[in-house]
Scaffold this active site. Structure first.
Site, PDB file in Angstrom:
ATOM      1  N   LYS A 205      71.835  -6.426  97.630  1.00 29.51           N
ATOM      2  CA  LYS A 205      73.085  -5.969  96.993  1.00 29.51           C
ATOM      3  C   LYS A 205      72.981  -4.462  96.750  1.00 29.51           C
ATOM      4  CE  LYS A 205      74.353  -5.447  92.789  1.00 29.51           C
ATOM      5  NZ  LYS A 205      75.053  -4.154  92.970  1.00 29.51           N
TER       6      LYS A 205
ATOM      7  N   CYS B 227      64.866   9.903  91.535  1.00 26.46           N
ATOM      8  CA  CYS B 227      64.195   9.253  90.395  1.00 26.46           C
ATOM      9  C   CYS B 227      62.894   9.945  90.012  1.00 26.46           C
ATOM     10  CB  CYS B 227      63.925   7.804  90.736  1.00 26.46           C
ATOM     11  SG  CYS B 227      63.059   7.624  92.303  1.00 26.46           S
TER      12      CYS B 227
ATOM     13  N   GLU C 233      56.218   0.308  96.186  1.00 27.03           N
ATOM     14  CA  GLU C 233      56.883   0.188  97.473  1.00 27.03           C
ATOM     15  C   GLU C 233      56.079   0.974  98.502  1.00 27.03           C
ATOM     16  OE1 GLU C 233      61.184   1.097  96.541  1.00 27.03           O
ATOM     17  OE2 GLU C 233      61.290  -1.062  96.965  1.00 27.03           O
TER      18      GLU C 233
ATOM     19  N   ALA D 226      69.968   1.230  93.989  1.00 30.95           N
ATOM     20  CA  ALA D 226      70.635   2.319  93.268  1.00 30.95           C
ATOM     21  C   ALA D 226      71.486   3.111  94.270  1.00 30.95           C
ATOM     22  CB  ALA D 226      69.598   3.230  92.624  1.00 30.95           C
ATOM     23  N   TRP D 227      72.242   4.106  93.767  1.00 30.57           N
ATOM     24  CA  TRP D 227      73.188   4.789  94.648  1.00 30.57           C
ATOM     25  C   TRP D 227      72.664   6.069  95.275  1.00 30.57           C
ATOM     26  CZ3 TRP D 227      73.185   9.190  92.026  1.00 30.57           C
ATOM     27  CH2 TRP D 227      73.206   9.174  90.627  1.00 30.57           C
ATOM     28  N   ASN D 228      71.457   6.486  94.939  1.00 33.44           N
ATOM     29  CA  ASN D 228      71.072   7.810  95.433  1.00 33.44           C
ATOM     30  C   ASN D 228      70.548   7.820  96.870  1.00 33.44           C
ATOM     31  OD1 ASN D 228      68.812   6.457  94.544  1.00 33.44           O
ATOM     32  ND2 ASN D 228      67.814   8.281  93.715  1.00 33.44           N
TER      33      ASN D 228
ATOM     34  N   GLU E 263      61.550  -0.483  90.501  1.00 26.77           N
ATOM     35  CA  GLU E 263      61.483   0.967  90.763  1.00 26.77           C
ATOM     36  C   GLU E 263      62.522   1.617  89.861  1.00 26.77           C
ATOM     37  OE1 GLU E 263      59.509   2.741  92.415  1.00 26.77           O
ATOM     38  OE2 GLU E 263      58.435   1.245  93.595  1.00 26.77           O
TER      39      GLU E 263
HETATM   40  P1  NAD Z   1      71.676   1.253  87.647  1.00 30.68           P
HETATM   41  O1  NAD Z   1      70.533   0.752  86.880  1.00 30.68           O
HETATM   42  O2  NAD Z   1      72.954   1.503  86.943  1.00 30.68           O
HETATM   43  O3  NAD Z   1      72.058   0.211  88.815  1.00 30.68           O
HETATM   44  C1  NAD Z   1      71.103  -0.160  89.787  1.00 30.68           C
HETATM   45  C2  NAD Z   1      71.566  -1.443  90.482  1.00 30.68           C
HETATM   46  O4  NAD Z   1      71.449  -2.528  89.562  1.00 30.68           O
HETATM   47  C3  NAD Z   1      73.016  -1.434  90.939  1.00 30.68           C
HETATM   48  O5  NAD Z   1      73.092  -2.065  92.188  1.00 30.68           O
HETATM   49  C4  NAD Z   1      73.723  -2.252  89.881  1.00 30.68           C
HETATM   50  O6  NAD Z   1      74.891  -2.886  90.343  1.00 30.68           O
HETATM   51  C5  NAD Z   1      72.661  -3.267  89.544  1.00 30.68           C
HETATM   52  N1  NAD Z   1      72.779  -3.874  88.217  1.00 30.68           N
HETATM   53  C6  NAD Z   1      73.238  -3.317  87.076  1.00 30.68           C
HETATM   54  N2  NAD Z   1      73.153  -4.192  86.059  1.00 30.68           N
HETATM   55  C7  NAD Z   1      72.607  -5.327  86.563  1.00 30.68           C
HETATM   56  C8  NAD Z   1      72.265  -6.590  86.008  1.00 30.68           C
HETATM   57  N3  NAD Z   1      72.443  -6.860  84.710  1.00 30.68           N
HETATM   58  N4  NAD Z   1      71.722  -7.514  86.808  1.00 30.68           N
HETATM   59  C9  NAD Z   1      71.510  -7.246  88.121  1.00 30.68           C
HETATM   60  N5  NAD Z   1      71.820  -6.086  88.710  1.00 30.68           N
HETATM   61  C10 NAD Z   1      72.367  -5.120  87.937  1.00 30.68           C
HETATM   62  O7  NAD Z   1      71.131   2.534  88.411  1.00 30.68           O
HETATM   63  P2  NAD Z   1      71.957   3.612  89.261  1.00 30.68           P
HETATM   64  O8  NAD Z   1      72.798   4.381  88.314  1.00 30.68           O
HETATM   65  O9  NAD Z   1      72.580   2.931  90.434  1.00 30.68           O
HETATM   66  O10 NAD Z   1      70.771   4.522  89.822  1.00 30.68           O
HETATM   67  C11 NAD Z   1      70.185   5.533  89.086  1.00 30.68           C
HETATM   68  C12 NAD Z   1      68.897   5.047  88.450  1.00 30.68           C
HETATM   69  O11 NAD Z   1      68.042   4.495  89.431  1.00 30.68           O
HETATM   70  C13 NAD Z   1      68.125   6.171  87.785  1.00 30.68           C
HETATM   71  O12 NAD Z   1      67.604   5.749  86.567  1.00 30.68           O
HETATM   72  C14 NAD Z   1      67.008   6.429  88.777  1.00 30.68           C
HETATM   73  O13 NAD Z   1      65.874   7.034  88.205  1.00 30.68           O
HETATM   74  C15 NAD Z   1      66.736   5.079  89.309  1.00 30.68           C
HETATM   75  N6  NAD Z   1      66.082   5.152  90.612  1.00 30.68           N
HETATM   76  C16 NAD Z   1      64.766   4.802  90.722  1.00 30.68           C
HETATM   77  C17 NAD Z   1      64.111   4.914  91.939  1.00 30.68           C
HETATM   78  C18 NAD Z   1      62.650   4.547  92.087  1.00 30.68           C
HETATM   79  O14 NAD Z   1      62.219   4.330  93.206  1.00 30.68           O
HETATM   80  N7  NAD Z   1      61.873   4.474  91.028  1.00 30.68           N
HETATM   81  C19 NAD Z   1      64.814   5.371  93.058  1.00 30.68           C
HETATM   82  C20 NAD Z   1      66.149   5.711  92.908  1.00 30.68           C
HETATM   83  C21 NAD Z   1      66.779   5.599  91.688  1.00 30.68           C
END
Ligand code: NAD
Length: 485
Positions: A176, A284, A459, A151-153, A250
């Site tokens: 990735k 998250c 994790e 994710a991007w955070n 996650e």
């Molecule tokens: P996102 O779900 O939009 O994207 C996450 C990743 O998945 C990106 O790298 C994206 O390119 C990839 N992706 C998207 N569609 C895919 C597919 N069909 N197949 C494979 N890969 C795919 O999330 P985001 O907007 O980058 O991040 C924010 C989210 O992440 C929030 O919901 C947040 O709660 C969650 N998050 C969770 C944790 C944790 O540890 N639980 C930590 C940080 C962020």
């Protein structure tokens, strides 16, 4: 461009580019400036990365754990030495204040490399004594090629939280990063190489979800570890299931933070600040449903608003005096502003914030709503921005039922000075990571992860080892073989 990497991808120990891939930009969220231009991985790059990871993994797994660990620990040292430069890149990648990235990102990545580097030499199987002198043992084996999707955070942290346990166990990885924050993971790959990691063991390729999709379904891949939203998690989990691949998910949350009337006021406010406004709310595990005992609510809200008004320093995140940054992107800012509008429309009381700041970049003022009820959109859906909702409660049983009434189960917290109640409350939470009189700390020594829709697996800590390795059981016969005929 201020943060242009040598090339888009890091494969088999070197930077590689394929300009046939769709171009995309990395934008500094504080002012909209393009800081790097990259290309998505083409099929050729995806294939090259997976081939490299597949080819490199057996020799990496054949090294002793101590040798593998030494390389990870060396990488941790390099990360710490370069903390400042890496923090600047993390800030340009995400828009998070340098004040924050200096202590929370490369440092947390280095902790993971050091911790799992230390564990690598200690990984063992078990011995079982059986009837008649027979016995058995298990060998803890690597899974093979693992895919990490971020994710991007927290781009540096996620690259390390996934890479470190995977590599410690003898796996290789293709990582990735999020297309929104492509820069930091490349630095992790560079540093691992410099620390002595054999080529091909840790690769970084760029792209949107489509590239992630190609990685997950490839027959060379044994495991997928995703950090992302619940909707993405569902898709990735389903795609990985096709090949019965191991997964760690996650995902998102809408975590409850319960504040009883006997709590220390300033500690409770500090906890709620950490649970809602650190990284401008883009965390998250945030405790965004803040249940405050009715008799305590006014004092709590007043102190919260006072501390936000006096304490928040918004500005260029590269200025170390700034402690509050923008949303990662225009898209995320628009999503969060949409939720704020819904909160107002559905009748919540805006106590402070609620607007885009009038400076450049994607800044939203820290926002506090009171009078929020369980059915409001802002109390049910993950916002992933600086929006705190205060919900009133009167008694413990009632608030526990309401706190657990969500599809998510990432984290939960309680502030009280009553020790017995604190433990009773956390025992009742349906969540993977719970806090008593603290919030949002995630040191590498403890398991981190969610239950219900917030995730699968854990994790960090020794728990991560279970998710990046599997036991092979060996039965040793010491007697003649008995057969029925
Ligand atoms: P996102 O779900 O939009 O994207 C996450 C990743 O998945 C990106 O790298 C994206 O390119 C990839 N992706 C998207 N569609 C895919 C597919 N069909 N197949 C494979 N890969 C795919 O999330 P985001 O907007 O980058 O991040 C924010 C989210 O992440 C929030 O919901 C947040 O709660 C969650 N998050 C969770 C944790 C944790 O540890 N639980 C930590 C940080 C962020």
């Amino acid at each position: 461009m201020r943060a242009q990497p040598t090339a888009s991808h890091f494969v088999n120990g070197r930077y590689v580019e394929d300009t046939a891939g769709d171009p995309f930009e990395c934008v500094y969220a504080a002012n909209g400036e393009v800081v790097a231009k990259l290309h998505e991985a083409t099929d050729a790059i995806v294939n090259e990365a997976l081939e490299a990871a597949k080819a490199a993994q057996p020799a990496w797994a054949a090294m002793s754990g101590t040798e593998r660990g030494r390389i990870l620990r060396r990488a941790a040292d390099i990360m710490r030495e370069r903390n400042h430069d890496l923090s600047v890149i993390e800030t340009l990648d995400t828009g998070k204040p340098l004040q924050e990235t200096l202590v929370a990102d490369a440092t947390s990545g280095a902790d993971a490399l050091e911790y799992f580097g230390g564990l690598a030499g200690t990984l063992t199987g078990e011995h079982f004594q059986l009837a008649g002198g027979d016995w058995a043992y298990t060998i803890r084996e690597a899974l093979g090629v693992c895919v990490g999707i971020g994710a991007w955070n927290y781009p540096t942290q996620i690259a390390c939280w996934k890479g470190s346990p995977a590599l410690a166990c003898g796996n290789s990885m293709v990582f990735k990063p999020s297309e929104t924050t492509p820069l930091s993971a490349l630095k992790v790959a560079e540093i691992l190489k410099e620390a002595g990691l054999p080529d091909g063991v840790y690769n970084v390729i760029q792209g949107r979800g489509g590239v992630g999709g190609k990685l997950i379904t490839d027959r060379r891949v044994a495991k997928v570890s995703l950090t992302g939203s619940v909707p993405t998690g569902r898709k990735v989990y389903a795609a990985a299931a096709e090949g019965l691949r191991h997964v760690t998910m996650e995902l998102g949350g809408k975590s409850p933070l319960i504040i009883f009337g006997d709590a220390d006021l300033d500690n409770a406010v500090s906890g709620a600040i950490m649970a809602n406004f650190y990284s401008s709310g883009q965390v998250c595990s945030n405790g965004t449903r803040v249940f405050v005992e009715r008799s305590f609510r006014e004092a709590f809200v007043d102190r919260m608003v006072e501390r936000l008004t006096k304490g928040v320093v918004m500005g260029d995140p590269l200025d170390e005096a700034v402690n509050y940054g923008p949303m990662v992107s225009q898209t995320q800012m628009d999503i969060v502003l949409g939720y704020i509008e819904k909160g107002v429309a559905e009748g919540a009381k805006l106590e402070c914030g609620g607007r885009r700041s009038n400076r450049d970049g994607y800044f939203i003022e820290p926002t506090v709503f009171s009078g929020v009820t369980d059915d409001m959109t802002i109390a049910r859906e993950e916002i992933f921005g600086p929006v705190l909702s205060v919900l009133d409660f009167d008694d413990e049983a009632e608030v526990m039922a309401r706190a657990n009434d969500t599809e998510f189960g990432l984290a939960a917290g309680v502030f009280t000075q009553d020790l017995t109640r604190a433990h009773r409350v956390v025992a009742g939470f349906h969540a993977g990571t719970c806090y008593i009189n603290q919030y949002n700390l995630a040191p590498v020594e403890i398991p981190f992860g969610g239950s219900k829709m917030s995730g699968v697996g854990r994790e960090n800590s020794k728990a991560a080892i279970q998710h990046f390795s599997e036991p092979k059981t060996v039965y040793v016969g010491m007697n003649d073989v008995e057969a029925p005929f």
